[in-house]
Design an enzyme around this catalytic site. Structure first.
Site, PDB file in Angstrom:
ATOM      1  N   GLY A 297      16.534  33.220  15.234  1.00 51.84           N
ATOM      2  CA  GLY A 297      15.475  33.549  14.619  1.00 51.84           C
ATOM      3  C   GLY A 297      13.720  33.193  14.671  1.00 51.84           C
ATOM      4  O   GLY A 297      12.563  32.459  14.561  1.00 51.84           O
ATOM      5  N   ASP A 319      19.667  29.267  15.205  1.00 47.14           N
ATOM      6  CA  ASP A 319      18.828  29.179  16.473  1.00 47.14           C
ATOM      7  C   ASP A 319      19.146  28.356  17.240  1.00 47.14           C
ATOM      8  O   ASP A 319      20.411  27.186  16.340  1.00 47.14           O
ATOM      9  CB  ASP A 319      17.119  29.360  15.869  1.00 47.14           C
ATOM     10  CG  ASP A 319      16.470  29.935  17.518  1.00 47.14           C
ATOM     11  OD1 ASP A 319      16.579  28.523  18.707  1.00 47.14           O
ATOM     12  OD2 ASP A 319      15.892  30.907  17.906  1.00 47.14           O
ATOM     13  N   ASP A 350      24.730  28.855  17.916  1.00 47.53           N
ATOM     14  CA  ASP A 350      24.631  29.617  19.088  1.00 47.53           C
ATOM     15  C   ASP A 350      25.259  30.582  19.061  1.00 47.53           C
ATOM     16  O   ASP A 350      26.443  30.922  18.648  1.00 47.53           O
ATOM     17  CB  ASP A 350      25.545  29.045  20.173  1.00 47.53           C
ATOM     18  CG  ASP A 350      25.475  29.476  21.744  1.00 47.53           C
ATOM     19  OD1 ASP A 350      25.589  30.606  21.485  1.00 47.53           O
ATOM     20  OD2 ASP A 350      25.842  28.894  22.625  1.00 47.53           O
ATOM     21  N   ARG A 368      15.337  39.989  16.177  1.00 45.05           N
ATOM     22  CA  ARG A 368      13.788  40.649  16.703  1.00 45.05           C
ATOM     23  C   ARG A 368      14.120  39.876  17.943  1.00 45.05           C
ATOM     24  O   ARG A 368      13.926  38.451  18.274  1.00 45.05           O
ATOM     25  CB  ARG A 368      13.566  39.923  15.935  1.00 45.05           C
ATOM     26  CG  ARG A 368      11.546  40.848  16.180  1.00 45.05           C
ATOM     27  CD  ARG A 368      10.344  40.541  15.706  1.00 45.05           C
ATOM     28  NE  ARG A 368       9.226  40.737  15.964  1.00 45.05           N
ATOM     29  CZ  ARG A 368       8.512  39.806  16.906  1.00 45.05           C
ATOM     30  NH1 ARG A 368       8.936  39.013  17.259  1.00 45.05           N
ATOM     31  NH2 ARG A 368       7.429  40.443  16.907  1.00 45.05           N
ATOM     32  N   HIS A 372      16.510  41.620  24.593  1.00 44.96           N
ATOM     33  CA  HIS A 372      15.885  42.381  25.696  1.00 44.96           C
ATOM     34  C   HIS A 372      15.888  41.175  25.983  1.00 44.96           C
ATOM     35  O   HIS A 372      15.628  41.455  27.185  1.00 44.96           O
ATOM     36  CB  HIS A 372      14.282  42.482  25.836  1.00 44.96           C
ATOM     37  CG  HIS A 372      13.339  41.395  25.682  1.00 44.96           C
ATOM     38  ND1 HIS A 372      12.010  41.490  24.761  1.00 44.96           N
ATOM     39  CD2 HIS A 372      14.306  40.241  24.835  1.00 44.96           C
ATOM     40  CE1 HIS A 372      11.320  40.296  25.123  1.00 44.96           C
ATOM     41  NE2 HIS A 372      12.778  39.594  24.813  1.00 44.96           N
TER      42      HIS A 372
HETATM   43  C1  LIG Z   1      12.455  35.772  21.988  1.00 45.55           C
HETATM   44  S1  LIG Z   1      12.355  34.344  20.879  1.00 45.55           S
HETATM   45  C2  LIG Z   1      12.883  35.116  19.405  1.00 45.55           C
HETATM   46  C3  LIG Z   1      12.391  34.878  18.079  1.00 45.55           C
HETATM   47  C4  LIG Z   1      12.585  35.492  17.493  1.00 45.55           C
HETATM   48  N1  LIG Z   1      13.527  36.087  16.940  1.00 45.55           N
HETATM   49  C5  LIG Z   1      10.791  36.638  16.582  1.00 45.55           C
HETATM   50  O1  LIG Z   1      10.941  37.326  16.829  1.00 45.55           O
HETATM   51  O2  LIG Z   1      10.115  35.215  16.435  1.00 45.55           O
HETATM   52  C6  LIG Z   1      14.637  34.146  21.525  1.00 45.55           C
HETATM   53  C7  LIG Z   1      15.057  33.537  20.522  1.00 45.55           C
HETATM   54  O3  LIG Z   1      16.408  33.067  20.723  1.00 45.55           O
HETATM   55  C8  LIG Z   1      16.840  31.632  20.177  1.00 45.55           C
HETATM   56  N2  LIG Z   1      18.061  31.577  21.578  1.00 45.55           N
HETATM   57  C9  LIG Z   1      18.325  31.778  22.783  1.00 45.55           C
HETATM   58  N3  LIG Z   1      19.296  31.114  23.065  1.00 45.55           N
HETATM   59  C10 LIG Z   1      20.293  31.441  21.784  1.00 45.55           C
HETATM   60  C11 LIG Z   1      21.546  30.906  21.626  1.00 45.55           C
HETATM   61  N4  LIG Z   1      22.522  30.763  22.337  1.00 45.55           N
HETATM   62  N5  LIG Z   1      21.888  30.898  19.740  1.00 45.55           N
HETATM   63  C12 LIG Z   1      20.794  31.139  19.464  1.00 45.55           C
HETATM   64  N6  LIG Z   1      19.878  30.903  19.844  1.00 45.55           N
HETATM   65  C13 LIG Z   1      19.788  31.241  20.323  1.00 45.55           C
HETATM   66  C14 LIG Z   1      15.484  30.602  21.219  1.00 45.55           C
HETATM   67  O4  LIG Z   1      15.634  30.101  20.851  1.00 45.55           O
HETATM   68  C15 LIG Z   1      14.494  31.732  20.649  1.00 45.55           C
HETATM   69  O5  LIG Z   1      14.344  31.146  19.425  1.00 45.55           O
END
Ligand SMILES: C[S@@+](CC[C@H](N)C(=O)[O-])C[C@H]1O[C@@H](n2cnc3c(N)ncnc32)[C@H](O)[C@@H]1O
Length: 493
Positions: A297, A319, A350, A368, A372
């Site tokens: 998030g 996150d 994670d 969200r 992708h």
């Molecule tokens: C593209 S952003 C989207 C953030 C949010 N959902 C939004 O729409 O604003 C992807 C998010 O996934 C988190 N992320 C990446 N790898 C992750 C993991 N293995 N576990 C948890 N979060 C992760 C990143 O830190 C980032 O905040």
């Protein structure tokens, strides 16, 4: 821009079309010395060249485009349509296009360098399924990736998608046809451009050497902060000569990038229009006290929007630990009391790992712009972790671009398709999602997905896709709502 200006542009397109049609009609008018009955076939005027058929330089339709009055009128249409587009398109989408159009030359390069145009010419007007195209390409290329590349081109009217994943040449793609057989090109690739009109060579040149040089140009014109030598702060009492400044500089750069990323995610809400995530699901249908787990998030920007609009909902924002720390700081300022009072919990987690106990209470898992970023196998793991703990009645709500095929499937207007004569996926109006697709591919070996691809992938992780809500008036962003598949099957039994 005023309505008067918009209408002036619209009228200009109409009068330019009148001019063109007048010239085409006049070209077939009977000559005084050759009355119609002497030349019965010569009286029907040529139509404007078809975009969906291959380019035919010998046709009277193409020849008339060189008439000075027609050429001027065509240029006026292009100018007016461009201005009209810039005026009416959601500015965020125009900015997205301006910053991601570089994927278009990359896809043109794939088209030209893999001889797809010649392969499609040999396939004929009905086109060829992408798996068969990939099998003829002389390089190892994943057919699904190729389908996305070719669809980006079809979305820009270079190529036609006749049926899902079936592509054919159209007027623009065939314009770069060398006219040689695939066998001839493959037997002597270095001579591909010899004795041709040079258009394919021009595409190859532009998308190879010049494509690289435009990146050099940007670097040369703009020395980005990370390219500058680190600024050294004054030596501090008690620090060694090395002082760790460079490490700190790197840390600051990392931090500022993290902040920029968080802010960019806030900006990405503009893909969705004014109501954004609020329209992504029937949030009001949830019971008071219902729990939304926002997986990946970020700093919770979208959870915050929901929290303000639905005061009875509770949230867990998951996150990476560092992002959660930043999130708590953001909420302290922007929504004081929510974190401190326990209504909103930031949880370092994670999403590839087993979900913590609290997720078993989730009424909605919100993801969200998460899926992708990841290839199919990883998405299956992420969604599978949620499926393992999903309680009966839980919903999965995924916000992503939902790509559309460029062809009409079944009835016109079906499954969110745009009406004829527009491309089913809205063509240029949906370019942003297709550009993002290429960004995800090049950065993470991941992708944006069509609704068809999502249904199959979600199902493989135990989720059954129900509703796909497309955000109004945008370039293709939507929310895909799914429920646990087993529960659905039990319900049907
Ligand atoms: C593209 S952003 C989207 C953030 C949010 N959902 C939004 O729409 O604003 C992807 C998010 O996934 C988190 N992320 C990446 N790898 C992750 C993991 N293995 N576990 C948890 N979060 C992760 C990143 O830190 C980032 O905040």
């Amino acid at each position: 821009m005023t309505f008067a200006e918009l209408r002036a542009l619209h009228a200009l397109i109409g009068t330019a079309l009148d001019d063109i049609q007048r010239t085409y009609t006049a070209s077939a008018a009977p000559h005084p010395l050759h009355p119609p009955d002497a030349d019965p076939d010569g009286t029907s005027p040529p139509d404007f060249p078809s975009l969906s058929a291959p380019y035919d330089p010998s046709s009277p339709s193409e020849a008339l485009l060189h008439d000075p009055a027609v050429a001027r009128a065509c240029a006026r249409i292009v100018a007016a349509a461009g201005q009209l587009t810039a005026a009416v398109q959601n500015p965020f989408l125009t900015i997205c296009d301006a910053t991601m159009t570089y994927h278009l030359p990359a896809c043109m390069r794939v088209l030209e360098a893999s001889h797809v145009v010649e392969i499609l010419r040999e396939a004929g007007p009905d086109g060829l399924h992408v798996e068969r195209i990939a099998a003829r390409v002389p390089y190892p290329i994943d057919s699904r990736t190729l389908a996305h590349v070719l669809r980006l081109l079809a979305t820009h009217h270079v190529l036609a998608e006749r049926a899902p994943d079936v592509f054919a040449n159209n007027r623009l793609s065939s314009y770069i046809d060398t006219g040689k057989s695939v066998a001839e090109i493959l037997s002597n690739p270095d001579s591909k451009y010899a004795d041709t009109d040079g258009v394919a060579a021009f595409v190859g040149l532009n998308t190879d050497e010049l494509f690289k040089s435009s990146a050099y140009l940007a670097d040369a014109l703009l020395r980005l902060p990370e390219d500058r030598p680190p600024t050294r702060r004054p030596h501090q009492e008690g620090e060694g000569e090395e002082g760790g400044e460079e490490g700190e500089e790197r840390a600051l750069t990392f931090c500022s990038r993290l902040h920029r990323f968080g802010a960019a995610m806030r900006g990405s809400a503009r893909w969705e229009g004014e109501s954004g995530i609020l329209d992504g699901f029937d949030w009001a249908s949830l019971e008071p006290g219902a729990l939304v787990v926002d997986v990946g998030g970020g700093v919770g920007s979208h959870a915050m929007r929901l929290a303000r609009a639905f005061p009875a909902l509770r949230f867990v924002v998951q996150d990476r630990a560092r992002v959660c720390e930043m999130g708590r700081e953001v909420w302290k300022v922007q929504f004081p009391g929510a974190v401190e009072g326990g209504r909103v919990v930031f949880q370092g987690h994670d999403f590839f790992d087993e979900q913590p106990r609290v997720a078993r209470e989730a009424d909605v898992f919100l993801l969200r712009v998460i899926t992708h970023d990841w290839p199919d196998a990883d998405v299956r793991r992420i969604l599978g972790r949620l499926r393992e703990v999903a309680k009966p009645g839980a919903r999965l709500v995924v916000g992503e671009h939902v790509l559309g095929e460029a062809c009409h499937l079944g009835g016109r207007g079906a499954d969110g398709a745009w009406d004829w004569p527009l491309l089913a996926n809205g063509g240029r109006a949906s370019a942003c999602g297709h550009y993002m697709d290429m960004t995800m591919l090049s950065m993470f070996n991941a992708q944006e997905r069509t609704a068809r691809e999502m249904r199959a992938l979600w199902a493989s992780a135990g989720w059954c896709v129900g509703e796909v809500r497309r955000a109004a008036g945008n370039g293709g962003f939507g929310y895909i709502v799914a429920e646990p598949a087993v529960e659905l099957h039990q319900g049907r039994l």
